[in-house]
Design an enzyme around this catalytic site. Sequence first.
Site, mmCIF file in Angstrom:
data_model
loop_
_atom_site.group_PDB
_atom_site.id
_atom_site.type_symbol
_atom_site.label_atom_id
_atom_site.label_comp_id
_atom_site.label_asym_id
_atom_site.label_seq_id
_atom_site.Cartn_x
_atom_site.Cartn_y
_atom_site.Cartn_z
ATOM 1 N N SER A 19 -81.767 8.964 -28.141
ATOM 2 C CA SER A 19 -81.666 9.543 -26.804
ATOM 3 C C SER A 19 -83.058 10.027 -26.422
ATOM 4 C CB SER A 19 -80.687 10.717 -26.814
ATOM 5 O OG SER A 19 -80.654 11.342 -25.549
ATOM 6 N N ASP A 86 -76.359 14.859 -20.143
ATOM 7 C CA ASP A 86 -74.977 14.509 -20.483
ATOM 8 C C ASP A 86 -74.925 13.782 -21.830
ATOM 9 O OD1 ASP A 86 -73.915 15.614 -18.176
ATOM 10 O OD2 ASP A 86 -73.861 13.716 -17.082
ATOM 11 N N GLU A 87 -75.899 12.919 -22.063
ATOM 12 C CA GLU A 87 -75.995 12.204 -23.328
ATOM 13 C C GLU A 87 -76.176 13.205 -24.472
ATOM 14 O OE1 GLU A 87 -78.080 8.192 -23.235
ATOM 15 O OE2 GLU A 87 -79.474 9.408 -24.426
ATOM 16 N N LEU A 88 -77.013 14.203 -24.261
ATOM 17 C CA LEU A 88 -77.260 15.234 -25.261
ATOM 18 C C LEU A 88 -75.983 16.011 -25.583
ATOM 19 C CD1 LEU A 88 -79.657 16.422 -26.894
ATOM 20 C CD2 LEU A 88 -79.824 18.165 -25.117
#
Length: 157
Positions: A19, A86-88
């Site tokens: 990421s 959001d990925e985190l």
Amino acid sequence: MASFSSSSTQIRRYHVFSSFHGLDVRISFLSHLHKHFASKGITMFKDHEIERGHTIGPELVQAIRESRILMVVLSKQYASLSWCLDELVEILKSKEHQGKIVMTFFYKVDPSEVRKQSGDFGGTFEKTCQGKAEEFKLRWSKALTAFSVKLSSCKHQ
């Protein structure tokens, strides 16, 4: 009949999911890792063909779940996209609920700025949070703090 835990039956399509945000991170840091990992037979998820949107897509959620190791490369511009934040959050969920291994790298950003959402990083984070519900800001802030307090994290200058 024996019962299997979800972790024993979970599909692992990738060894590593990364990421990050920014062409500089992709070219100067991750490209070297991709080459080295590939030479060792380590598969790394590549996001080149995924369509970017305002929220994290199901393809990325699936890739996170199907990876053994999750690698977060926090940079000055990481918080400029709600997509990355959001990925985190999804990575934090996988760490907490599935016990995933997460490696955090700080690329040209001070870990304390990430942890406190201060300095240039904090300014970028605040701009991303403008117009968003408070629940998003709190969720993102919690994830940033969680990934910036690890003593085993690496910092790249």
